[in-house]
Design a protein around this motif. Sequence first.
Motif, PDB file in Angstrom:
ATOM      1  N   SER A 291       4.750  20.775  44.102  1.00  0.00           N
ATOM      2  CA  SER A 291       5.897  20.310  44.877  1.00  0.00           C
ATOM      3  C   SER A 291       7.181  20.637  44.122  1.00  0.00           C
ATOM      4  O   SER A 291       7.319  20.321  42.936  1.00  0.00           O
ATOM      5  N   SER A 296       6.297  21.442  49.409  1.00  0.00           N
ATOM      6  CA  SER A 296       5.964  20.020  49.389  1.00  0.00           C
ATOM      7  C   SER A 296       4.476  19.869  49.637  1.00  0.00           C
ATOM      8  O   SER A 296       3.957  20.322  50.669  1.00  0.00           O
ATOM      9  N   ALA A 298       1.358  17.229  50.034  1.00  0.00           N
ATOM     10  CA  ALA A 298       1.045  15.830  50.323  1.00  0.00           C
ATOM     11  C   ALA A 298      -0.456  15.672  50.457  1.00  0.00           C
ATOM     12  O   ALA A 298      -1.125  16.521  51.057  1.00  0.00           O
ATOM     13  N   ARG A 300      -3.237  12.402  51.298  1.00  0.00           N
ATOM     14  CA  ARG A 300      -3.366  10.991  51.648  1.00  0.00           C
ATOM     15  C   ARG A 300      -4.768  10.476  51.323  1.00  0.00           C
ATOM     16  O   ARG A 300      -5.719  11.269  51.223  1.00  0.00           O
ATOM     17  N   GLY A 305      -3.978  15.952  54.463  1.00  0.00           N
ATOM     18  CA  GLY A 305      -2.833  16.351  53.665  1.00  0.00           C
ATOM     19  C   GLY A 305      -2.212  17.622  54.209  1.00  0.00           C
ATOM     20  O   GLY A 305      -2.621  18.148  55.255  1.00  0.00           O
TER      21      GLY A 305
END
Length: 355
Positions: A291, A296, A298, A300, A305
């Motif tokens: 990131s 970015s 991500a 979860r 993600g």
Amino acid sequence: MEQNTSSRSPSPQEILLEVELDENEVKEFEKQVKIITSPEFSPDKKSMVVSLDVLPLALLEQIDFQVTEMPPRFAVPITDIKVTEGLDAVFECVVTGTPLPVVQWFRGDMCVTPGTGKYVVSQKEGLHSLKVQTVGSSDSGLYCCQDEGKAPVFLKQVSDVEVWQGDVARLSVTVTGSPTPKIQWFLNSTKLIPCTDCKLVFAGNDHSLILPYAGVQDEGEYTCVASNVHGETSCSAQLHVRQRKPGFPCFAREPDSVRCAPGFTAVFEYTVVGKPCPDVLWSKGSEQLFSDARHSIAHRPDGSGSLTVWDCVEEDTGLYTCRAVSALGEATSTAVLTVTGNPYLILAGTILEKE
């Protein structure tokens, strides 16, 4: 009519027959069945023997047949001729086969060379002829016509393969020969038949056996046999399927490829499962991504993600790899990002404008 038991075993939808009919009966019979090999006249020329595959009429509209290989055969062989000295002698024969055979003429053991001016070789479809011009006593002898085919040869043999359980297994060969060799695959000496779990594909001389979801039952020795009328050859290799342990990482949703215009945002979404929940790593080519101002990442707790690429530029085009890693192993999935200069050419993927 007698059932032919000497040829290959029929599938449940086929009945293999060999029948002998006169010319009128053949024309009528052709209206009822799908004939996929050529008829052959009997020696007395009064009837013809037809080797054929017969399908139920209900299936004819559903199945399209095409003859891709038929061994060369002399439908009309050459015959002895007598000719007056000083005239031309012409030998003719008709050769059938699929693909169309290439033939070579010989006088005794010597190959006939048209360039000498003595011989003229011609061919029109299956009719082949050799003209011996202005014959003399020295031209007497034995002339013959031979198919110029070649036995199959593997340019690339099948090699050993190891895959994870549930992954795709592909075994491939490259083979050449004339006429085009017939390819058969065997697992531990058992012939393989194409089905949903076993695909047989080819492109030119390249042939592959594909197992979409390899399992431990698929392990063993795979043999590829290539054959035509001139010979047969084979090669073998081993397939080993590694069993996944319970909780092994895998993708419940793989990231899709994305195409977007410069300045837009591209998002790759995924879902992974496994116990323990695997870590997810992203890379572009050989460079690992983190990131930062333009990316970015991500992830979860439920395993879902995404990777977001902000303000895409053409240099962002490339292959992106997502790796799900745990103590039990890892799973990998890839997707392509294509950044095109046309802002209206957006074909696939998730595209978002930057807020």
